[in-house]
Scaffold this motif. Structure first.
Motif, PDB file in Angstrom:
ATOM      1  N   ASN A  93       0.846  -1.189   0.000  1.00 12.62           N
ATOM      2  CA  ASN A  93       0.000   0.000   0.000  1.00 12.62           C
ATOM      3  C   ASN A  93       0.880   1.238   0.000  1.00 12.62           C
ATOM      4  OD1 ASN A  93      -2.848   1.020   0.252  1.00 12.62           O
ATOM      5  ND2 ASN A  93      -1.838   2.183   1.866  1.00 12.62           N
ATOM      6  N   GLN A  94       0.880   1.925  -1.131  1.00 11.72           N
ATOM      7  CA  GLN A  94       1.689   3.132  -1.256  1.00 11.72           C
ATOM      8  C   GLN A  94       0.799   4.262  -1.744  1.00 11.72           C
ATOM      9  OE1 GLN A  94       5.331   2.809  -3.638  1.00 11.72           O
ATOM     10  NE2 GLN A  94       6.245   4.080  -2.057  1.00 11.72           N
ATOM     11  N   PRO A  95       0.360   5.117  -0.841  1.00 14.12           N
ATOM     12  CA  PRO A  95      -0.527   6.215  -1.249  1.00 14.12           C
ATOM     13  C   PRO A  95       0.126   7.047  -2.344  1.00 14.12           C
ATOM     14  CG  PRO A  95      -0.343   6.101   1.150  1.00 14.12           C
ATOM     15  CD  PRO A  95       0.675   5.157   0.594  1.00 14.12           C
ATOM     16  N   GLY A  96      -0.622   7.345  -3.386  1.00 13.06           N
ATOM     17  CA  GLY A  96      -0.100   8.137  -4.493  1.00 13.06           C
ATOM     18  C   GLY A  96       0.732   7.324  -5.458  1.00 13.06           C
ATOM     19  N   GLY A  97       0.805   6.015  -5.243  1.00 13.74           N
ATOM     20  CA  GLY A  97       1.650   5.162  -6.093  1.00 13.74           C
ATOM     21  C   GLY A  97       0.889   4.506  -7.222  1.00 13.74           C
ATOM     22  N   GLY A  98      -0.312   4.960  -7.511  1.00 15.97           N
ATOM     23  CA  GLY A  98      -1.092   4.344  -8.583  1.00 15.97           C
ATOM     24  C   GLY A  98      -1.993   3.261  -8.029  1.00 15.97           C
ATOM     25  N   GLU A  99      -2.976   2.880  -8.862  1.00 13.80           N
ATOM     26  CA  GLU A  99      -4.032   2.000  -8.379  1.00 13.80           C
ATOM     27  C   GLU A  99      -3.529   0.623  -7.931  1.00 13.80           C
ATOM     28  OE1 GLU A  99      -7.990   0.816 -10.526  1.00 13.80           O
ATOM     29  OE2 GLU A  99      -7.863   2.994 -10.293  1.00 13.80           O
ATOM     30  N   GLU A 100      -2.527   0.079  -8.657  1.00 18.78           N
ATOM     31  CA  GLU A 100      -2.068  -1.272  -8.313  1.00 18.78           C
ATOM     32  C   GLU A 100      -1.259  -1.276  -7.003  1.00 18.78           C
ATOM     33  OE1 GLU A 100       1.018   0.332 -11.180  1.00 18.78           O
ATOM     34  OE2 GLU A 100      -1.132   0.498 -10.832  1.00 18.78           O
TER      35      GLU A 100
END
Ligand SMILES: [Zn+2]
Ligand SMILES: [Zn+2]
Length: 172
Positions: A93-100
């Motif tokens: 889970n990486q906020p701002g890292g794209g939907e995937e």
């Protein structure tokens, strides 16, 4: 036994980037219905190992591991079955890292551990719940349990027509 945790606040760990922590937590998976039959998860409260790593640039890499059994009727012979399934699942889970890179189980640094554990267990389940992989099932002629009837169990004469219906049964 670890304290029961259905949601877990990752922010509480105060990890800096590159840091990781392994936690042992307890959660409940609830029962499963397979082919219309109820199957219970054993134990009711499952002990899980959760690895949490804080990624550079924010966000988390998560790994969840546990073993649990599913208890209910064998899909071949209908006797009690309790196969153990091992789960090894990962989420990022990486906020701002794209939907995937958005985990459906993380919301504002709070992990929905119960939902993740249940979904991961459901995905890891075998397609058939059986008492043993070698289960011989039921005799299609008379319904005898072939695991206990012995290798010599067979029928000489034409089957009793009353049992014809039984042969049409398929335990999926
Ligand atoms: Zn069986
Ligand atoms: Zn038979």
């Amino acid at each position: 036994m670890a304290a029961r945790t259905d949601t877990f606040d990752l922010g509480r760990l105060r990890l800096s980037s590159g840091e990781g922590r392994r936690l042992v937590l307890g959660t409940r998976l609830g029962d499963f219905y397979l082919g219309g039959e109820p199957y219970a998860v054993e134990p009711q409260e499952v002990e899980v190992a959760l690895d949490v790593s804080r990624m550079t640039g924010g966000g988390y890499a998560l790994r969840l591991r546990f073993e649990a059994a599913l208890s209910g009727p064998c899909m071949r012979c209908l006797e009690d079955a309790m196969p153990v399934t091992a789960v090894d699942a990962r989420e990022v889970n990486q906020p701002g890292g794209g939907e995937e890179l958005q985990s459906p189980y993380v919301e504002d640094e709070v992990l929905d551990l119960g939902a993740w554990a249940r979904d991961a267990f459901a995905l890891a389940l075998p397609s058939q719940v059986v008492c043993t992989p070698e289960c011989a099932g039921l005799c299609p002629e008379c319904g005898a349990n072939l695991n206990t009837a012995g290798a010599e169990h067979h029928h000489e004469a034409a089957p009793d027509p009353r049992w014809a219906k039984l042969r049409e049964l398929r335990f999926e």
